[in-house]
Design an enzyme around this catalytic site. Structure first.
Site, short mmCIF file in Angstrom:
data_model
loop_
_atom_site.label_atom_id
_atom_site.label_comp_id
_atom_site.label_asym_id
_atom_site.label_seq_id
_atom_site.Cartn_x
_atom_site.Cartn_y
_atom_site.Cartn_z
N HIS A 1 0.84 -1.20 0.00
CA HIS A 1 0.00 0.00 0.00
C HIS A 1 0.87 1.25 0.00
CE1 HIS A 1 -3.16 -2.79 0.93
NE2 HIS A 1 -2.68 -3.04 2.14
N GLU B 1 -1.97 -0.14 8.26
CA GLU B 1 -3.00 -0.98 8.88
C GLU B 1 -2.40 -1.84 9.99
OE1 GLU B 1 -4.35 -3.24 5.55
OE2 GLU B 1 -2.43 -4.22 5.24
N HIS C 1 3.37 -7.41 1.86
CA HIS C 1 2.72 -8.29 2.83
C HIS C 1 1.61 -9.12 2.17
CE1 HIS C 1 0.13 -4.74 2.67
NE2 HIS C 1 -0.85 -5.54 3.05
N ARG D 1 -1.39 -4.69 -6.19
CA ARG D 1 -1.19 -6.13 -6.22
C ARG D 1 0.06 -6.45 -7.01
NH1 ARG D 1 -5.89 -7.55 -8.55
NH2 ARG D 1 -7.00 -7.32 -6.60
#
Length: 334
Positions: free
Chosen positions: A107, A125, A183, A203
């Site tokens: 991200h 996150e 991740h 992605r």
């Protein structure tokens, strides 16, 4: 001070999540958490969200049926002083059932997203592991420093897995995933996720899988290479966690960053037979996500009965709240 005639609007309410049927999802959110949907696979529930890609709705009280985003636009004061100037949530709370491996992804941070994604927020996150199968693993960064060209070639040839760091996962683990960290959740892991209010995912690698239409899912390698941290990642260790006790409740801080704070609470009023007061604040709203058990939230002459999988929004400056029951929950604020 809240005008007494306006006090009725500062009350907690239940939320109904948006649901997502990504190809790696399973059945546990339906079977174990009571999520109602006609989707064959249920990968994620966006429990507390004002994001247009998956807004949650109010499921109790005077706003029942309204989008949470609509309520907060009408009452931005519900967010609290820490969110002054906003009329939408700065965070997003999810439940995620990784029945199969998720794609390897990354991200962007706020600065990159603002410049390259039309002013959107980046995505930092955290994951709280609600459950995990034996030998379940997740991907967290790289074993060793890697050059951008080497990574690009590995992604193109499908050999990237040999460079990725895999970490064993067990129930009750906590992982903080800073923007830029490569991740992926592995198969057999169920997590509660708290993140910035963003749906930006680049992605990188998807094991050559195809969607329900027979097409390989889109990759975002160019942007991923721009934002990915290419230095080796220290294998994440579980933070020191200290349970604090008061009559009927034990609590611990499991994550704090500039975007959110997350505490785990263990409610048990069966023996003390007393209700536990929940502190409300002017500075921030609170979100309660019940992960186990059930209980009752009391405010004024009203109450909300909650069960495993339920999510409750508590406005900033809410009227006094008390709770009783036997439950494990996450409490999130900004």
């Amino acid at each position: 001070m809240i005008n007494k005639r306006e006090c009725w609007i500062y009350k907690p309410f239940l939320l109904k999540p948006a649901v997502k049927d990504y190809l790696w999802g399973g059945q546990r959110l339906k079977e174990d958490f009571g999520k109602e949907t006609d989707l064959e696979l249920l990968a994620e529930t966006w429990e507390c969200s004002t994001h247009p890609d998956g807004p949650s709705r109010v499921a109790s009280g005077i706003y029942r049926g309204k989008l949470l985003s609509e309520v907060l636009k009408e009452h931005p004061q519900y967010l609290g002083k820490n969110c002054e100037g906003l009329d939408e949530l700065p965070i997003l709370v999810k439940l995620i059932d990784a029945n199969k491996d998720l794609s390897v992804q990354v991200h962007p941070d706020d600065e990159f997203a603002k410049y390259h994604e039309n002013g959107m927020m980046g995505k930092t996150e955290m994951w709280y592991v609600v459950d995990a199968e034996k030998d379940a693993k997740l991907i967290y960064g790289f074993h060793h420093d890697i050059k951008q060209e080497t990574l690009k070639n590995a992604l193109t040839k499908g050999t990237v897995e040999k460079y990725l760091q895999k970490v064993k996962v067990k129930k009750d683990d906590v992982f903080f995933i800073k923007a830029g960290t490569v991740h992926a959740l592995g198969a057999g892991i169920l997590v509660a996720e708290v993140q910035e209010n963003s749906n930006l995912t680049y992605r990188m690698y998807d094991y050559g899988r195809k969607d329900k239409n027979g097409k390989e899912r889109k990759l975002h390698i160019t942007k991923a290479l721009e934002v990915a941290e290419l230095k080796s990642s220290i294998e994440p260790r579980q933070p020191l966690r200290v349970l604090k006790y008061k009559r009927g409740m034990a609590s611990e801080l499991i994550c704090r960053c500039k975007y959110f704070q997350v505490e785990r609470h263990l409610l048990n009023t069966e023996e003390c037979r007393e209700m536990v007061a929940i502190q409300t604040e002017e500075s921030s709203f609170k979100v309660i996500l019940c992960l186990k058990g059930c209980g009752t939230l009391l405010f004024g002459k009203e109450c909300i009965n909650f069960f495993k999988g339920d999510c409750i929004f508590i406005p900033a400056k809410s009227i006094p709240i008390k709770m009783h029951g036997y439950a494990q929950m996450l409490m999130i604020n900004c």
